[in-house]
Design a protein around this motif. Structure first.
Motif, PDB file in Angstrom:
ATOM      1  N   LEU A  84       0.867  -1.179   0.000  1.00 56.83           N
ATOM      2  CA  LEU A  84       0.000   0.000   0.000  1.00 56.83           C
ATOM      3  C   LEU A  84       0.906   1.231   0.000  1.00 56.83           C
ATOM      4  O   LEU A  84       1.625   1.469   0.974  1.00 56.83           O
ATOM      5  CB  LEU A  84      -0.883   0.012   1.253  1.00 56.83           C
ATOM      6  CG  LEU A  84      -1.678   1.306   1.476  1.00 56.83           C
ATOM      7  CD1 LEU A  84      -2.779   1.452   0.434  1.00 56.83           C
ATOM      8  CD2 LEU A  84      -2.280   1.339   2.872  1.00 56.83           C
ATOM      9  N   VAL A 126     -13.137  -4.244   3.604  1.00 57.24           N
ATOM     10  CA  VAL A 126     -12.834  -2.816   3.773  1.00 57.24           C
ATOM     11  C   VAL A 126     -14.090  -1.939   3.691  1.00 57.24           C
ATOM     12  O   VAL A 126     -13.993  -0.712   3.671  1.00 57.24           O
ATOM     13  CB  VAL A 126     -11.782  -2.334   2.743  1.00 57.24           C
ATOM     14  CG1 VAL A 126     -10.464  -3.049   2.955  1.00 57.24           C
ATOM     15  CG2 VAL A 126     -12.275  -2.513   1.320  1.00 57.24           C
ATOM     16  N   GLN A 145      -8.151   4.995   0.415  1.00 54.24           N
ATOM     17  CA  GLN A 145      -7.249   4.318   1.344  1.00 54.24           C
ATOM     18  C   GLN A 145      -7.740   2.891   1.614  1.00 54.24           C
ATOM     19  O   GLN A 145      -6.955   1.946   1.654  1.00 54.24           O
ATOM     20  CB  GLN A 145      -7.183   5.123   2.649  1.00 54.24           C
ATOM     21  CG  GLN A 145      -6.100   4.706   3.594  1.00 54.24           C
ATOM     22  CD  GLN A 145      -4.721   5.226   3.175  1.00 54.24           C
ATOM     23  OE1 GLN A 145      -4.623   6.043   2.271  1.00 54.24           O
ATOM     24  NE2 GLN A 145      -3.683   4.741   3.829  1.00 54.24           N
ATOM     25  N   ARG A 146      -9.051   2.755   1.777  1.00 52.97           N
ATOM     26  CA  ARG A 146      -9.628   1.415   2.001  1.00 52.97           C
ATOM     27  C   ARG A 146      -9.398   0.517   0.787  1.00 52.97           C
ATOM     28  O   ARG A 146      -9.076  -0.662   0.921  1.00 52.97           O
ATOM     29  CB  ARG A 146     -11.136   1.527   2.256  1.00 52.97           C
ATOM     30  CG  ARG A 146     -11.478   2.051   3.632  1.00 52.97           C
ATOM     31  CD  ARG A 146     -12.945   2.469   3.674  1.00 52.97           C
ATOM     32  NE  ARG A 146     -13.252   3.127   4.927  1.00 52.97           N
ATOM     33  CZ  ARG A 146     -13.707   2.488   6.000  1.00 52.97           C
ATOM     34  NH1 ARG A 146     -13.933   1.196   5.964  1.00 52.97           N
ATOM     35  NH2 ARG A 146     -13.952   3.143   7.116  1.00 52.97           N
ATOM     36  N   ILE A 149      -5.936  -0.677   0.866  1.00 53.96           N
ATOM     37  CA  ILE A 149      -5.735  -1.782   1.814  1.00 53.96           C
ATOM     38  C   ILE A 149      -6.260  -3.093   1.208  1.00 53.96           C
ATOM     39  O   ILE A 149      -5.625  -4.137   1.313  1.00 53.96           O
ATOM     40  CB  ILE A 149      -6.426  -1.465   3.158  1.00 53.96           C
ATOM     41  CG1 ILE A 149      -5.678  -0.303   3.831  1.00 53.96           C
ATOM     42  CG2 ILE A 149      -6.481  -2.683   4.065  1.00 53.96           C
ATOM     43  CD1 ILE A 149      -6.436   0.368   4.933  1.00 53.96           C
ATOM     44  N   GLN A 153      -4.024  -6.706  -0.034  1.00 51.76           N
ATOM     45  CA  GLN A 153      -4.228  -8.029   0.561  1.00 51.76           C
ATOM     46  C   GLN A 153      -4.827  -9.045  -0.388  1.00 51.76           C
ATOM     47  O   GLN A 153      -4.960 -10.212  -0.032  1.00 51.76           O
ATOM     48  CB  GLN A 153      -5.201  -7.910   1.724  1.00 51.76           C
ATOM     49  CG  GLN A 153      -4.676  -7.148   2.896  1.00 51.76           C
ATOM     50  CD  GLN A 153      -5.763  -7.064   3.931  1.00 51.76           C
ATOM     51  OE1 GLN A 153      -6.230  -8.065   4.432  1.00 51.76           O
ATOM     52  NE2 GLN A 153      -6.170  -5.852   4.238  1.00 51.76           N
ATOM     53  N   LEU A 160       3.104  -7.979   3.982  1.00 50.16           N
ATOM     54  CA  LEU A 160       2.379  -6.746   3.642  1.00 50.16           C
ATOM     55  C   LEU A 160       3.290  -5.569   3.957  1.00 50.16           C
ATOM     56  O   LEU A 160       3.776  -5.451   5.086  1.00 50.16           O
ATOM     57  CB  LEU A 160       1.128  -6.628   4.505  1.00 50.16           C
ATOM     58  CG  LEU A 160      -0.199  -7.073   3.936  1.00 50.16           C
ATOM     59  CD1 LEU A 160      -1.264  -6.990   5.027  1.00 50.16           C
ATOM     60  CD2 LEU A 160      -0.621  -6.247   2.743  1.00 50.16           C
ATOM     61  N   LEU A 162       3.054  -1.681   4.180  1.00 46.31           N
ATOM     62  CA  LEU A 162       2.021  -0.648   4.209  1.00 46.31           C
ATOM     63  C   LEU A 162       2.642   0.681   4.613  1.00 46.31           C
ATOM     64  O   LEU A 162       3.215   0.788   5.696  1.00 46.31           O
ATOM     65  CB  LEU A 162       0.917  -1.023   5.205  1.00 46.31           C
ATOM     66  CG  LEU A 162       0.323  -2.432   5.088  1.00 46.31           C
ATOM     67  CD1 LEU A 162      -0.643  -2.704   6.241  1.00 46.31           C
ATOM     68  CD2 LEU A 162      -0.398  -2.595   3.760  1.00 46.31           C
ATOM     69  N   PRO A 165      -0.829   3.164   6.536  1.00 49.13           N
ATOM     70  CA  PRO A 165      -2.124   2.564   6.186  1.00 49.13           C
ATOM     71  C   PRO A 165      -3.325   3.248   6.817  1.00 49.13           C
ATOM     72  O   PRO A 165      -4.438   3.129   6.303  1.00 49.13           O
ATOM     73  CB  PRO A 165      -1.997   1.124   6.706  1.00 49.13           C
ATOM     74  CG  PRO A 165      -0.979   1.193   7.787  1.00 49.13           C
ATOM     75  CD  PRO A 165      -0.023   2.259   7.375  1.00 49.13           C
ATOM     76  N   VAL A 177      -8.689  -1.031  10.530  1.00 45.05           N
ATOM     77  CA  VAL A 177      -7.387  -1.394   9.962  1.00 45.05           C
ATOM     78  C   VAL A 177      -6.553  -2.142  10.994  1.00 45.05           C
ATOM     79  O   VAL A 177      -5.928  -3.171  10.697  1.00 45.05           O
ATOM     80  CB  VAL A 177      -6.635  -0.139   9.460  1.00 45.05           C
ATOM     81  CG1 VAL A 177      -5.183  -0.461   9.126  1.00 45.05           C
ATOM     82  CG2 VAL A 177      -7.328   0.426   8.239  1.00 45.05           C
ATOM     83  N   LEU A 181      -5.023  -5.893  10.730  1.00 46.14           N
ATOM     84  CA  LEU A 181      -3.597  -6.189  10.905  1.00 46.14           C
ATOM     85  C   LEU A 181      -3.396  -7.274  11.962  1.00 46.14           C
ATOM     86  O   LEU A 181      -2.618  -8.207  11.773  1.00 46.14           O
ATOM     87  CB  LEU A 181      -2.826  -4.928  11.310  1.00 46.14           C
ATOM     88  CG  LEU A 181      -2.749  -3.794  10.293  1.00 46.14           C
ATOM     89  CD1 LEU A 181      -1.787  -2.722  10.770  1.00 46.14           C
ATOM     90  CD2 LEU A 181      -2.329  -4.295   8.931  1.00 46.14           C
ATOM     91  N   TYR A 192       4.986  -1.945   8.442  1.00 45.06           N
ATOM     92  CA  TYR A 192       4.212  -0.750   8.122  1.00 45.06           C
ATOM     93  C   TYR A 192       4.772   0.492   8.799  1.00 45.06           C
ATOM     94  O   TYR A 192       5.391   0.437   9.862  1.00 45.06           O
ATOM     95  CB  TYR A 192       2.741  -0.956   8.488  1.00 45.06           C
ATOM     96  CG  TYR A 192       2.405  -0.810   9.942  1.00 45.06           C
ATOM     97  CD1 TYR A 192       2.816  -1.757  10.861  1.00 45.06           C
ATOM     98  CD2 TYR A 192       1.659   0.272  10.392  1.00 45.06           C
ATOM     99  CE1 TYR A 192       2.509  -1.626  12.197  1.00 45.06           C
ATOM    100  CE2 TYR A 192       1.348   0.417  11.726  1.00 45.06           C
ATOM    101  CZ  TYR A 192       1.771  -0.535  12.625  1.00 45.06           C
ATOM    102  OH  TYR A 192       1.476  -0.401  13.945  1.00 45.06           O
TER     103      TYR A 192
END
Lengths: 320, 264
Positions: A84, A126, A145-146, A149, A153, A160, A162, A165, A177, A181, A192
């Motif tokens: 992301l 999401v 943003q969603r 994410i 995934q 991942l 990010l 995020p 979020v 995670l 992240y």
């Protein structure tokens, strides 16, 4: 996944036009950990992530991901990663569904039913199930943003990466979020970056703090929060503290005692050199003065924000 | 990857990695949206409408000149549109971050550039040359223009395509080499319009410049290449066709090569 360390960097650095964006970095990210990567703007977090993804090339040093060299094996590595970006940018004329479909088809070619089902799962995850046919350009920042994410995934990644995020998300979105995670920990390693220190403290097990391109602190979050200045107790008291304070400060195993007054109460911060003795005698010594009332007593636990601020503003702290 | 056992994995390797998906999306951008018919309508409107006006409305028009008029309309304006279409293709994606996003997936940089090259090359050839060209063929035949044969006309259209691909690959290459949108659009535009001055200064350039594919190199040197080919006449030179073909290859190779090291 059998690897114990998913990411390893060996003196990884990056210089742009003579400016060191990232000074030689040695880092290990363990499998199935949630690794929080912190630092102020311009610290080198995004540069590190882009180096790991092969989007930019290191000036010196190297990195391995899943045991593979990040430059020579970049496509093989990216086949197992979800990413992301800090400010996700997708094709604006694509719909939400098309964006996920486009992403998924880099990894899987069928069957169609499974692809459709996976996209639906991601949309539900999401909270974009009602917006599948909306084009990306009509989405709000939080919705993009969603979507970011979700696309990170969609391929069941082993790792991942990010970059911020939770940026652009409202508190509920942030909470979601963090839940995602935490849930992913069983299957995936999460690396992240974020500015939201409270989030890091809630979900991360390992933290690295980068400042001006230098790794300033790095270790398990518990170690970082315990601090590097030895064992410290905080005591809150009511009453006349002068004599007892002098007595405690003079004890051989007390390294330092700082006191502050607020609303008729004194708060002491007592740094000790002998943890076992302090545990047995500190409270007892204070309570020997029957004129004092102890309203709280305990070992000081740093907040991540405090640790972060100390490091960024020039203090030393942490588990590195 | 956990949980993916029900899927068939993409098996592409090396430079082909991600190619199928990227090509699919590149072609969809032309053929699954309104782009193809909008472009076709625009170019049919410009080329065929003006051609009809010249063929049937102009007083005393010499039909022997019809192919030259057609070549001017079909050869002068579409390159400008190609430059405009292509100017944001790579540089826009680099600056917006979509290139970095796409290349964070298992896709090769070669596949990324090819997916910008091939779908656009096919799209502009079909909508700016072949569709209006088919209509123009009918118009010119009806008007009695001196077309040697359908094959000669088709070869002429092929040379028009090379002309467009010259500007397409030039603009693509500039998009790879620089992050300046202004440079990416200004350099091909300046070249497109500056050739007539270059020819004035150095007439020998008529053997190289793409200008002479569709526009006459000067009164002393006869007609442009495409109308000559369509009429079955040996053109004054094959140099521009060869030069443009070589440039297309060079520009494409440079784009593919230089994009490998681009920092995104």
């Amino acid at each position: 996944m059998n690897e114990t360390a998913v990411i390893r960097t060996y003196g990884l650095s990056k210089t742009y036009d003579g400016v060191e964006a990232l000074k030689p970095l040695d880092l290990t990210v363990a499998a199935n950990s949630i690794f929080g990567f912190l630092g102020p703007n311009g610290a080198g977090k995004t540069t590190t992530m882009k180096l790991l993804l092969g989007l930019i090339r290191p000036t010196s040093g190297s990195a391995t991901i899943f045991g593979m060299d990040s430059v020579r094996k970049s496509p093989d590595i990216r086949a197992r990663i979800g990413y992301l970006p800090q400010e996700p940018r997708f094709y604006e004329h694509h719909t939400v569904w098309e964006t996920l479909d486009f992403t998924l088809r880099f990894f899987f070619k069928g069957p169609e039913q499974a692809i459709r089902q996976r996209i639906e799962e991601m949309l539900e995850l999401v909270g974009l199930e009602g917006k599948a046919e909306r084009t990306v350009k009509t989405l709000s920042g939080g919705e993009q943003q969603r979507l970011g994410i979700a696309q990170a995934q969609v391929n069941y990644p082993d790792l991942l990466i990010l970059d911020e995020p939770a940026a652009s998300l409202d508190p509920l979105g942030r909470r979601d979020v963090l839940e995602v995670l935490s849930r992913l920990r069983k299957h995936t390693t999460v690396f992240y970056s974020t500015h939201i220190l409270d989030d890091v403290q809630k979900v991360s097990d390992t933290v690295a703090i980068l400042n001006h391109g230098v790794l300033a602190a790095y270790g398990p979050i518990e170690t970082l929060l315990a601090g590097s200045s030895g064992v410290v107790y905080t005591v809150t008291l009511k009453g006349s503290t002068g004599i007892t304070r002098a007595r405690v400060a003079s004890l051989p195993w007390v390294r330092d005692l700082q006191a502050s007054e607020r609303e008729g109460q004194s708060t002491w911060t007592v740094a000790v050199s002998d943890e076992a003795t302090a545990e047995q005698q500190l409270l007892r010594t204070i309570l020997a003065d029957t004129g004092l009332v102890v309203t709280s007593f305990g070992r000081k636990r740093y907040e991540l924000e405090e640790v972060f601020t100390n490091i960024v503003e020039g203090g030393a702290h942490g588990g590195k | 990857m956990a949980g993916n056992s029900e899927f068939e994995l993409v098996q592409e390797q090396g430079w082909r990695r991600g190619l199928r998906n990227l090509m699919r999306q590149g072609f969809a951008g032309w053929w699954k949206t309104s782009s193809w018919w909008v472009q076709t309508l625009i170019w049919a409107g410009i080329i065929n409408f003006i051609l009809a006006g010249v063929l049937w409305s102009a007083q005393g028009f010499d039909v022997q000149e019809a192919l030259s008029f057609y070549a001017i309309f079909a050869g002068l304006f579409p390159p400008i549109a190609v430059i405009i279409i292509m100017q944001d293709v790579v540089v826009g994606e680099k600056l917006s971050g979509t290139a970095a996003w796409v290349l964070s997936k298992p896709a090769s940089r070669t596949a990324f550039i090819l997916s910008k090259l091939a779908p656009n090359a096919v799209g502009v050839a079909a909508t700016m040359v072949f569709f209006p060209g088919l209509l123009a063929f009918v118009q010119l035949m009806l008007a009695g223009a001196p077309i040697a044969s359908p094959l000669h006309f088709l070869v002429g259209l092929g040379i028009f395509v090379l002309n467009l691909w010259f500007y397409l690959t030039l603009t693509l290459m500039l998009g790879v080499l620089t992050n300046s949108r202004a440079a990416v659009i200004a350099i091909p535009m300046a070249f497109a319009f500056g050739q007539q001055y270059l020819l004035g200064m150095a007439p020998v350039l008529r053997h190289f410049l793409p200008w002479t594919l569709s526009l006459p190199p000067g009164e002393a040197f006869g007609g442009a290449i495409v109308p000559s080919v369509m009429a079955g006449v040996v053109p004054f030179s094959w140099g521009p066709v060869i030069f443009v073909s070589v440039c297309i290859i060079v520009f494409s190779v440079v784009s593919l090569w230089r994009f490998q090291d681009q920092e995104l």
